[in-house]
Scaffold this active site. Structure first.
Site, short mmCIF file in Angstrom:
data_model
loop_
_atom_site.label_atom_id
_atom_site.label_comp_id
_atom_site.label_asym_id
_atom_site.label_seq_id
_atom_site.Cartn_x
_atom_site.Cartn_y
_atom_site.Cartn_z
N ASP A 1 -10.75 9.34 2.93
CA ASP A 1 -10.12 7.99 1.66
C ASP A 1 -10.86 7.13 1.47
OD1 ASP A 1 -8.10 7.79 -0.20
OD2 ASP A 1 -7.08 7.53 0.90
N GLY B 1 0.73 -1.42 0.03
CA GLY B 1 0.30 -0.46 -0.18
C GLY B 1 0.78 1.21 -0.11
N LYS C 1 1.14 -4.16 9.11
CA LYS C 1 1.37 -3.06 8.01
C LYS C 1 2.75 -2.37 8.69
CE LYS C 1 -1.24 0.55 7.12
NZ LYS C 1 -2.73 1.35 6.51
N PHE D 1 1.73 3.49 2.57
CA PHE D 1 1.94 3.54 4.21
C PHE D 1 3.20 2.43 3.92
CE2 PHE D 1 2.48 2.21 8.57
CZ PHE D 1 2.51 2.93 9.02
N GLY D 2 2.98 1.83 3.30
CA GLY D 2 4.14 -0.02 3.38
C GLY D 2 3.55 -1.46 3.01
#
Ligand code: NAG
Ligand code: NAG
Length: 372
Positions: free
Chosen positions: A197, A82, A101, A84-85
């Site tokens: 989002d 994603g 995550k 973010f990571g």
């Protein structure tokens, strides 16, 4: 503190004693009043009137614990990549499955989104909001640990050629779940939370296809009334951003409603919000859908997997509410509670044997917000 003492005689010990007692009582009353006000105010900063301790269940993991849970971030455990990571599957020492995550080092937005997510999500508890099991913040490492969602993001069911496409009934139930999650965000606390989002990639499905809203990295506390929040940088995902927010930087919960309208179009069409492989006029599925309707060709965008299987009255109902969500100006968009009600009606139509489609739209106007 200065007290006026007009009527107190300056002699007589009895009066003095009485006076001291009266002042003491006043002070005690005043003190407890202050205490109550302060206590109430601090309680208000926690979510949903629950005692703070019962709702904050977030655990702090050591990096070693996370390594053990994910077999040292083994590639086989990778679930997805994603903004973010990377997201890995993991298993805690007590056998509980989790999703982990891990922030990409050097991601500039990383830290603030990481902290935002922990601050907001650790206080939320709802069957349609993904729960945060804990986090790890050691050195450069920023890791979030969530409940495991076996069927992944809703987007997965539209982006790839799916072997077992979701039925219309499943899609409706998923949208109802996600709408309940958003309704909780918008209304359950004094200020409300704007997700910012909303997209099919942030609606996750558990092993029973129960939908949960995820990813609060850029969410904001804001007014659940129609007051707007001016934010300096417009954030969100292309294909889902409320055009009015994009133009004016005024953020309200109606921006989430717009994005949710795009989600509904994806669910009807079985197509991603943006598909750059298509001709220009079809790249944005919401725009394409609106233009198709004007030309009387709405059937063009319907998912062939549900055409002929879903009831037309039910499909129409969702299309009508999606269109209202996608209104150019937020004032014309319904609140999420209304959207939820329409989706419940659509499910009802899908499951019932009632032939007419007349009975439906009024129900929502009257019982706009009914949520379980
Ligand atoms: C929460 O619980 C812990 C231990 O049970 C206690 O020490 C702490 O004071 C509680 N915090 C609040 C805000 O009630
Ligand atoms: C396992 O541990 C996690 C994290 O500490 C906790 O949230 C979860 O409830 C536990 N599960 C069981 C079955 O005890």
């Amino acid at each position: 503190m200065a007290f006026e003492l007009p009527s107190i005689p300056s002699h007589g010990s009895t009066s003095t004693v009485l006076f001291v007692i009266a002042v003491s009582i006043l002070l005690v009353l005043f003190g407890s009043l202050c205490y109550c006000l302060v206590a109430r105010r601090s309680k208000g900063t926690y979510h949903n009137d629950k005692p703070s301790n019962s709702s904050v269940t977030c655990r702090v993991f050591t990096f070693q614990e996370v390594q053990e849970a994910t077999n040292n971030f083994q590639e086989d455990f990778l679930l997805g990549i994603g903004g973010f990571g990377n997201v890995y599957k993991g298993k805690l020492e007590n056998g509980t499955k989790v999703a982990v995550k891990r922030a990409t080092p050097l991601s500039t937005q990383g830290l603030s989104e990481f902290q935002n997510e922990i601050q907001l999500l650790s206080k939320l508890q709802h069957p349609h909001i993904v729960s945060l099991v804990g986090y790890c913040h050691e050195g450069e490492e920023m890791i979030l640990v969530y409940e495991y969602m076996a069927n992944g993001p809703l987007s997965k069911w539209f982006y790839e050629q799916c072997e077992s496409p979701l039925s219309w009934k499943q899609r409706l139930e998923i949208c109802i779940g996600a709408a309940k999650g958003l309704h909780y965000l918008h209304t359950s606390s004094v200020e409300g939370i704007i997700h910012r989002d909303v997209k099919t990639a942030n609606i996750l499905l558990d092993e029973n296809f129960v939908a949960k809203v995820a990813d609060f990295g850029i969410s904001k506390k804001g007014s659940s009334l129609d007051e707007s929040l001016v934010v300096t940088s417009v954030k969100g995902t292309f294909g889902y951003i409320d055009p009015e927010y994009f133009r004016t930087s005024h953020l309200t919960e109606k921006s989430d409603v717009y994005s949710f309208g795009v989600v509904l179009i994806e669910v009807i069409s079985g197509r991603p919000a943006l598909d750059h492989g298509l001709p220009t006029e079809k790249i944005n599925v919401a725009t394409w859908a609106m233009n198709s309707e004007v030309k009387g060709q709405l059937h063009q965008i319907m998912d062939p997997n549900i055409v002929g299987k879903a009831r037309v009255s039910s499909l129409n109902k969702v299309w009508e509410v999606a269109k209202r969500c996608l209104a150019e100006n937020r004032i014309n968009r319904p609140p999420i509670g209304f959207v939820l009600c329409c989706l419940e009606d659509a499910l009802h139509l899908e499951l019932s044997n009632i032939a007419d489609e007349e009975n439906s739209f009024l129900n929502c106007e009257m019982s706009e917000v009914k949520v379980s």
